[in-house]
Design an enzyme around this catalytic site. Structure first.
Site, mmCIF file in Angstrom:
data_model
loop_
_atom_site.group_PDB
_atom_site.id
_atom_site.type_symbol
_atom_site.label_atom_id
_atom_site.label_comp_id
_atom_site.label_asym_id
_atom_site.label_seq_id
_atom_site.Cartn_x
_atom_site.Cartn_y
_atom_site.Cartn_z
ATOM 1 N N ASP A 42 0.994 -1.137 0.035
ATOM 2 C CA ASP A 42 -0.020 -0.080 0.028
ATOM 3 C C ASP A 42 0.914 1.195 0.088
ATOM 4 O O ASP A 42 2.056 1.187 0.275
ATOM 5 C CB ASP A 42 -0.937 0.001 1.096
ATOM 6 C CG ASP A 42 -0.436 -0.435 2.471
ATOM 7 O OD1 ASP A 42 0.882 -0.353 2.613
ATOM 8 O OD2 ASP A 42 -0.917 -0.803 3.417
ATOM 9 N N HIS B 105 -7.557 -4.650 9.874
ATOM 10 C CA HIS B 105 -7.402 -4.608 8.338
ATOM 11 C C HIS B 105 -5.985 -5.191 8.001
ATOM 12 O O HIS B 105 -5.191 -5.388 8.915
ATOM 13 C CB HIS B 105 -7.196 -2.845 8.075
ATOM 14 C CG HIS B 105 -6.063 -2.219 8.518
ATOM 15 N ND1 HIS B 105 -6.312 -0.989 9.115
ATOM 16 C CD2 HIS B 105 -4.739 -2.384 8.430
ATOM 17 C CE1 HIS B 105 -5.059 -0.360 9.430
ATOM 18 N NE2 HIS B 105 -4.225 -1.356 8.871
HETATM 19 C C1 GLP Z 1 -0.787 0.439 8.673
HETATM 20 C C2 GLP Z 1 -0.395 -0.546 7.320
HETATM 21 C C3 GLP Z 1 -0.692 -1.762 7.435
HETATM 22 C C4 GLP Z 1 0.049 -2.376 8.821
HETATM 23 C C5 GLP Z 1 -0.623 -1.785 9.951
HETATM 24 C C6 GLP Z 1 0.025 -2.214 11.168
HETATM 25 O O1 GLP Z 1 -2.345 0.736 8.558
HETATM 26 N N1 GLP Z 1 -0.983 -0.044 6.153
HETATM 27 O O2 GLP Z 1 -0.169 -2.656 6.360
HETATM 28 O O3 GLP Z 1 -0.042 -3.773 8.730
HETATM 29 O O4 GLP Z 1 -0.463 -0.458 9.802
HETATM 30 O O5 GLP Z 1 0.830 -1.481 11.543
HETATM 31 P P1 GLP Z 1 2.094 -1.702 12.718
HETATM 32 O O6 GLP Z 1 2.607 -2.854 12.571
HETATM 33 O O7 GLP Z 1 2.853 -0.373 12.903
HETATM 34 O O8 GLP Z 1 1.143 -1.985 13.863
#
Ligand code: GLP
Length: 247
Positions: free
Chosen positions: A67, A136
């Site tokens: 993304d 998500h």
């Molecule tokens: C963002 C990204 C995701 C990721 C999520 C969790 O929203 N687009 O792909 O998995 O955050 O992030 P983190 O690993 O920093 O908790």
């Protein structure tokens, strides 16, 4: 779905790196699906170490990212392209021309067409995934329906709040993002979900303690994949009451 409960974050990174390394050694020109966020940072650090010290060779490897924020140019300090360059690509022997992060700064239709074309060009050997507090994956936010293909997603309030830690303030967090669709994520040969960070308990519970597959918790679609590995730490497993071999 294979669930591995590991001692701590370091062990999670090593186990994740083992899986990626296996794919790259088996097929040096394979395509890896990559994620941003805090969860995969240690995994990238471990792969960098293996590249430098153990000769893990990325020179023929291709990558595609999940993304990118709409409105941020690749050189923007908070773009996912910048994140990937700094945290991974610039520290391994990969050919940067073989790395793809969707473009957030172009006319969105044009960026989506390019993103979909790249995804259609081949298959992904391993797709790395983090988990949003709202369940998500990529930026596929929960709702009544999910998208199969790459599309633009309006980010949920909880996602904007969580990701504001990377920006000076909340108002600077883009409200929209380009993301791979659920179908493109599910098409990867292997999925590797790293669950780490604060506030993931509810989403982890939905995935690990229930049997429902629901667009309200996009991560639950992983249960339909034939080769998905979930890595979580022992303390999280204990907090949510997950006992190994429950499923
Ligand atoms: C963002 C990204 C995701 C990721 C999520 C969790 O929203 N687009 O792909 O998995 O955050 O992030 P983190 O690993 O920093 O908790």
């Amino acid at each position: 779905m294979r669930v591995l409960v590991v001692k701590d974050y370091e062990a999670q990174c090593r186990a994740g790196a083992d899986l990626v390394e296996e794919a790259v050694r088996r097929r040096p020109d394979c395509r890896l699906g990559l994620a941003t966020g805090s969860s995969p940072l240690g995994l990238y650090r471990e792969l960098i170490r293996r590249c430098r010290e153990e000769g893990l060779d990325f020179s023929r490897t291709r990558t595609v990212n999940l993304d990118e924020y709409v409105g941020l140019a690749p050189e923007h300090p908070q773009s996912y392209r910048t994140f990937m360059d700094q945290q991974f690509f610039d520290q391994i022997n990969i050919d940067k021309r073989s790395t793809y992060v969707p473009r957030g700064d172009r006319e969105t239709e044009e960026s989506l067409a390019e993103f979909r074309a790249v995804l259609d060009q081949g298959s992904t050997a391993v797709q790395i995934l983090g988990l949003g507090a709202d369940g998500h994956i990529g930026f596929n936010e929960p709702g009544e329906t999910l998208h199969a293909r790459a599309h633009v997603e309006t980010l949920d309030e909880s996602t904007i709040r969580a990701n504001s830690r990377f920006f000076e303030n909340r108002d600077q967090v883009p409200r929209r993002a380009l993301t791979m669709g659920m179908g493109e994520i599910m098409a990867a040969e292997r999925l590797l979900l790293l669950i780490s960070g604060a506030g993931k308990e509810e989403a982890a519970r939905r995935l690990l303690l229930e049997d429902l597959v629901t667009p309200r918790w996009p991560v639950t679609f992983l249960r339909l994949h034939r080769d998905a590995t979930v890595l979580l730490t022992r303390d999280l497993a204990e907090r949510i009451g997950y006992r190994e071999n429950i499923m």
